[in-house]
Each structure stands twice: as structure tokens, then as C-alpha cells.
Design a protein around this motif. Structure first.
Motif, mmCIF file in Angstrom:
data_model
loop_
_atom_site.group_PDB
_atom_site.id
_atom_site.type_symbol
_atom_site.label_atom_id
_atom_site.label_comp_id
_atom_site.label_asym_id
_atom_site.label_seq_id
_atom_site.Cartn_x
_atom_site.Cartn_y
_atom_site.Cartn_z
ATOM 1 N N LYS A 68 5.540 0.804 0.521
ATOM 2 C CA LYS A 68 4.973 0.489 1.837
ATOM 3 C C LYS A 68 5.484 -0.865 2.319
ATOM 4 C CE LYS A 68 2.200 3.917 2.783
ATOM 5 N NZ LYS A 68 2.502 4.801 3.876
ATOM 6 N N GLN A 69 5.557 -1.820 1.398
ATOM 7 C CA GLN A 69 6.059 -3.152 1.750
ATOM 8 C C GLN A 69 7.510 -3.067 2.208
ATOM 9 O OE1 GLN A 69 6.186 -5.933 -1.479
ATOM 10 N NE2 GLN A 69 6.393 -7.697 -0.134
ATOM 11 N N ARG A 70 8.298 -2.254 1.522
ATOM 12 C CA ARG A 70 9.714 -2.100 1.913
ATOM 13 C C ARG A 70 9.814 -1.437 3.290
ATOM 14 N NH1 ARG A 70 13.336 -4.225 -2.081
ATOM 15 N NH2 ARG A 70 11.883 -4.750 -3.716
ATOM 16 N N GLU A 71 8.925 -0.475 3.571
ATOM 17 C CA GLU A 71 8.929 0.175 4.879
ATOM 18 C C GLU A 71 8.561 -0.820 5.973
ATOM 19 O OE1 GLU A 71 6.220 3.408 4.257
ATOM 20 O OE2 GLU A 71 7.770 4.704 3.427
ATOM 21 N N VAL A 72 7.586 -1.683 5.691
ATOM 22 C CA VAL A 72 7.179 -2.706 6.662
ATOM 23 C C VAL A 72 8.334 -3.670 6.919
ATOM 24 C CG1 VAL A 72 5.648 -4.704 6.981
ATOM 25 C CG2 VAL A 72 4.710 -2.529 6.187
ATOM 26 N N ILE A 73 9.015 -4.077 5.859
ATOM 27 C CA ILE A 73 10.167 -4.978 6.007
ATOM 28 C C ILE A 73 11.243 -4.306 6.857
ATOM 29 C CG2 ILE A 73 12.083 -6.055 4.753
ATOM 30 C CD1 ILE A 73 10.061 -6.603 2.468
ATOM 31 N N GLU A 74 11.518 -3.035 6.554
ATOM 32 C CA GLU A 74 12.545 -2.310 7.310
ATOM 33 C C GLU A 74 12.157 -2.195 8.787
ATOM 34 O OE1 GLU A 74 15.006 1.901 7.263
ATOM 35 O OE2 GLU A 74 13.204 1.718 6.042
#
Length: 159
Positions: free
Chosen positions: A3-9
Motif C-alpha cells: 500500500k505504501q508503494r502504491e501511495v508513493i507511485e
């Protein structure tokens, strides 16, 4: 973590979109300036036919020079912005790669877990089948075993 990686993306996507919007606005202004300079040149050419109004020609020349100067400044800013756009695009690509790597890892872990669950289920079923077969064999063995006659020592002791 995914989820954190999706938010960063998504943040990188928004940053790139802002830069692209800014770039498109600058390109639009540059295009307007070029059109204005073209129309000014046409007006200047028309002003040279017949009676020449030098003040108007001088005004058009100043305006065109000013537009050209602003255009050059805008082109330099646009070049700097292109560098930022390229950098933002590379950051977005990197963020996407990181997210996809985590998704791939998650999918592999899920597949390994599902495989382990299938193996455990197969083992459990095998154990149940073995126990059922052993119980069946024992039941058949107990049914087929003849009753043993009573010992002959008890009948001979009466004589």
C-alpha cells in the motif's frame, strides 16, 4: 508495504501530471506568442503599403521584439522544465518497478502458501484414507476369523 508503494507511485504520478500540465501551459503560451508575432508581421507588412505610419511600425517592432524576448525566456524555462519532467518520469518508472516487484513477491508467496495448503490437504486425506482402509481390513479380519473352540482340556477333565 505494498500500500505504501502504491501511495508513493500515485504521488509520483501526480507530480508528473503537474509538471506536464505546466509544460503544456508554457507550450500554449509560446504558441500564442508565435501567432501574435506572425500577425504583427502581417500588420507591419500591410502598414508598409500606401502611407507608412512609422509610429505604428515602430510599435509593432517593439512589440515583436518584446514577444521574442519573452519567447526566448519561455523556451529556456521550458528546457529546464523538460529536465524536471524527465526526472519525474524516471522516478515514476522506478516507483512502478518497486510496486510491481512487491506485487510479484506477494503473488509468489500466495502461490507457495496455496501449494502448501494443497499438500497439507492431500496429506490429511491420505492419512484419513489409510486409517479407513486399516479399519476396514481389521473389521474384515475380525469377521472372517473363525471362533476358536473351547479348550479340549475342559471336556477331558470330566472323564
Amino acid at each position: 508495504v505494498l500500500k505504501q508503494r502504491e501511495v508513493i507511485e500515485q504521488g509520483k504520478q501526480r507530480a508528473l501530471a503537474k509538471l506536464m500540465h505546466r509544460r503544456n501551459a508554457m507550450v500554449g503560451r509560446l504558441r500564442e506568442m508565435q501567432e501574435t508575432i506572425s500577425s504583427s508581421k502581417q500588420q507591419a507588412a500591410q502598414g508598409l503599403v500606401g502611407t507608412v505610419d512609422l509610429a505604428a511600425i515602430a510599435g509593432i517592432a517593439r512589440y515583436s521584439a518584446n514577444c521574442a524576448l519573452q519567447g526566448n525566456t519561455l523556451v529556456r524555462e521550458l528546457a529546464q522544465l523538460e529536465t524536471l519532467v524527465e526526472q519525474a518520469r524516471n522516478e515514476l518508472i522506478e516507483a512502478s518497478k518497486n510496486r510491481k516487484a512487491l506485487e510479484l513477491l506477494r503473488d509468489r508467496q500466495r502461490q507457495a502458501w496455496e501449494l502448501e495448503q494443497r499438500r497439507m490437504e492431500a496429506s490429511r486425506l491420505d492419512e484419513q484414507t489409510t486409517q479407513a482402509y486399516a479399519a476396514k481390513i481389521m473389521a474384515e479380519h475380525n469377521r472372517c476369523e473363525p471362533s476358536l473352540p473351547r479348550s479340549s482340556s475342559s471336556s477331558s477333565s470330566t472323564s
